[in-house]
Enzyme design. Structure first.
Site, short mmCIF file in Angstrom:
data_model
loop_
_atom_site.label_atom_id
_atom_site.label_comp_id
_atom_site.label_asym_id
_atom_site.label_seq_id
_atom_site.Cartn_x
_atom_site.Cartn_y
_atom_site.Cartn_z
N GLY A 165 76.13 66.61 67.32
CA GLY A 165 75.09 66.97 68.27
C GLY A 165 74.99 66.10 69.51
N GLU A 287 82.84 73.05 63.39
CA GLU A 287 83.55 71.78 63.16
C GLU A 287 84.06 71.75 61.74
OE1 GLU A 287 80.92 68.43 63.90
OE2 GLU A 287 80.28 69.27 65.82
N ASN A 289 84.54 68.74 58.68
CA ASN A 289 84.39 67.34 58.26
C ASN A 289 85.43 67.04 57.19
OD1 ASN A 289 82.08 67.01 59.89
ND2 ASN A 289 80.87 68.04 58.32
N ARG A 291 85.66 64.66 54.98
CA ARG A 291 85.17 63.65 54.03
C ARG A 291 84.33 64.33 52.95
NH1 ARG A 291 81.57 63.72 58.40
NH2 ARG A 291 79.47 64.36 57.72
N ARG A 337 66.53 64.48 51.08
CA ARG A 337 66.92 63.11 51.40
C ARG A 337 65.68 62.24 51.53
NH1 ARG A 337 72.11 63.24 55.45
NH2 ARG A 337 73.07 65.14 54.61
C1 MV4 Z 1 75.79 75.08 68.59
C2 MV4 Z 1 74.49 75.61 68.62
C3 MV4 Z 1 74.33 76.87 69.18
N1 MV4 Z 1 75.39 77.52 69.67
N2 MV4 Z 1 76.81 75.77 69.09
C4 MV4 Z 1 74.59 70.78 66.88
C5 MV4 Z 1 75.43 69.79 66.15
C6 MV4 Z 1 76.81 70.24 66.23
N3 MV4 Z 1 77.45 70.05 64.99
C7 MV4 Z 1 76.74 71.67 66.63
N4 MV4 Z 1 75.39 71.93 67.04
C8 MV4 Z 1 75.03 73.13 67.54
N5 MV4 Z 1 76.05 73.87 68.04
C9 MV4 Z 1 76.61 76.98 69.61
N6 MV4 Z 1 77.65 77.65 70.11
C10 MV4 Z 1 73.44 74.86 68.10
C11 MV4 Z 1 73.70 73.60 67.56
C12 MV4 Z 1 72.56 72.91 67.02
C13 MV4 Z 1 72.44 72.67 65.64
C14 MV4 Z 1 73.45 73.01 64.74
C15 MV4 Z 1 73.34 72.78 63.41
C16 MV4 Z 1 72.18 72.18 62.91
C17 MV4 Z 1 71.18 71.82 63.77
C18 MV4 Z 1 71.29 72.05 65.14
C19 MV4 Z 1 70.25 71.69 65.98
C20 MV4 Z 1 70.39 71.92 67.33
C21 MV4 Z 1 71.53 72.52 67.84
#
Ligand code: MV4
Length: 448
Positions: A165, A287, A289, A291, A337
């Protein structure tokens, strides 16, 4: 099989690995900083080595110190836990140079998935569905605007070197692109020393669904279903469950097979997690991970598999102890958690624990390195325990969580445990109706 494994970590995850070692007849070596001389992982391991002063950068993150500890103790393999050196390709390479086995994927696979653009390109090439967006890096504002026009707004700009993030910016329309693009690049540069960014269609109310995969490094791999980890605060998960409340058996089988086939194809070894955003019945890769994750116990509960044992088996060259056809999803598991943090602002509050009582009974697992009289040092993350419950179905798991929380005693410090009493009273939580924004919105409402 290894005779001795060094655990390059601390806290509850170090205990988790030590326990697996003991069940497998393998000797365990703990490493610790000077601040952790009294830590539970040091007591529980067969041996321990002090690897440096309190700051992680001089102890748990110091590759040369961990390798010296292997040589001093004669450990043949290292389990990295999560965090610290668990996704550090340089560490894996250094271990290999010293003839020590890393219990986890290859340096090459860690690197592949650490760069978010190559991860996405690889995922796409392997047939995993991805969020529509730029093909690779976006070098300038002009290109960013072209991508925006093509995929449609809103879009999200992400750091190639990012993850978790950091360095993300949303642009709601073309007018907002210039500032969003510039800020995202600046933040990426500051946080990762790399200002490359890429662009995706912004999904407005997705769930975070992740698929647990496991490979033997020889072209075989399985999936162990999904976890719904949508309840997060500032990109930190607080509540995770398996199976996901909205995932059907058909969807699970389909996305699971796609992920398992993909990791089989690249000869992936060990535990991995393929992260998706899920919206309107569709999965979108974000993504991977490389691990074991904090929330792995919910998967262990519903599949009846010891993931750490399997990691150790495949790292030593043995096959996984099960095949996909033998894996059956049963019941429901939830993890919460427990952090040493004071509500409502989640302010870290390390200090001395007077009394600790872990809940128990049927379907309850508490992974924690706390004990009465222990002083939580201020140097490391604030996770002090994971309360994991199992039930035959989701309502039973929720009732059990409620009961287990009523038994938990942590005196002397503040914890996030009261948050979960409140969450369990929320109809949306009871019905599994939440997305990645639910918790932050709820917190804002609670404490305004
Ligand atoms: C996004 C998204 C909305 N649209 N990608 C946040 C962490 C990173 N791993 C990916 N994230 C996000 N990617 C697209 N195309 C919204 C988030 C995101 C989010 C994702 C998972 C859990 C919590 C989140 C909180 C805010 C934004």
């Amino acid at each position: 099989m290894f005779e001795k494994i060094l655990i390059a970590n601390r806290g509850e995850i170090a205990l988790r690995v030590i326990r697996a070692c003991r069940e497998m007849g393998i000797k365990s070596v703990a490493v610790h900083s000077t601040a952790d001389a009294d830590a539970m992982h040091v007591r529980l391991a067969d041996e321990s080595v002090c690897i440096g002063p309190a700051p992680s950068s001089e102890s748990y993150l110091k590759i040369s110190a961990v390798i010296s500890a292997c040589e001093i103790s004669g450990a043949q393999a290292v389990h990295p836990g999560y965090g610290f050196l668990s996704e550090n390709a340089g560490f894996v390479q250094a271990l290999e140079d010293h003839g020590i086995t890393f219990i986890g994927p290859s340096a090459e696979h860690i690197r592949l998935m650490g760069d978010k653009i190559t991860a996405k390109e690889t995922a796409r090439a392997l047939g995993i569905p991805c969020v529509p967006g730029s093909d690779g890096g976006v070098p300038d504002l002009e290109t960013a605007l072209e991508v925006g026009a093509e995929i449609g707004y809103p879009v999200i700009i992400k750091a190639t070197a990012g993850g978790g993030g950091r360095g993300m910016k949303v642009a709601v329309d073309a007018d907002a692109m210039e500032i969003a693009f510039r800020t995202a690049r600046a933040e990426a540069k500051a946080a990762f020393g790399n200002d490359e960014v890429y662009i995706e269609k912004y999904l407005q109310k997705p769930r975070h669904i992740e698929i647990q995969v496991f490979g033997d490094g020889k072209g075989r791999a399985v999936h162990l279903g999904e976890r719904d980890c949508s309840l997060q605060r500032r990109h930190q998960k607080v509540f995770e469950e398996a199976p996901g409340p909205v995932i059907t058996p058909k969807m699970r089988a389909e996305i699971g097979k796609t992920c398992a086939d993909a990791v089989a194809k690249i000869n992936y070894i060990g535990a991995g997690t393929v992260e998706f955003l899920y919206e309107d019945g569709q999965f979108y890769f974000i993504e991977m991970n490389t691990r074991l994750q904090v929330e792995h116990p919910v998967t262990e509960f519903v599949y009846g598999i010891d993931l750490v044992r399997e990691q150790i088996r495949v790292a030593s060259g043995l096959p996984m102890s099960f095949r996909q056809e033998e894996l059956e999803l049963n019941g429901h598991a939830i993890e919460v958690r427990i952090n040493a943090e004071k509500l409502p602002n989640f302010t870290p509050c390390p200090g001395r624990v007077k009394t600790f009582h872990a809940p128990g009974g049927l379907g309850v697992r508490m992974d924690s390195a706390l004990y009465g009289g222990y002083s939580i040092p201020p140097y490391y993350d604030s996770l002090i325990g994971k309360l994991v419950v199992y039930g035959r179905d989701r309502p039973e798991a929720l009732a059990r969580l409620n009961r287990a929380l009523s038994e938990l005693v942590v005196d002397g410090i503040e914890t996030t445990a009261p948050l979960f009493d409140a969450l369990l009273n929320e109809p949306d939580i009871q019905h599994g109706e939440y997305n990645i924004h639910w918790l932050e919105k709820w917190l804002a409402r609670q404490f305004s």
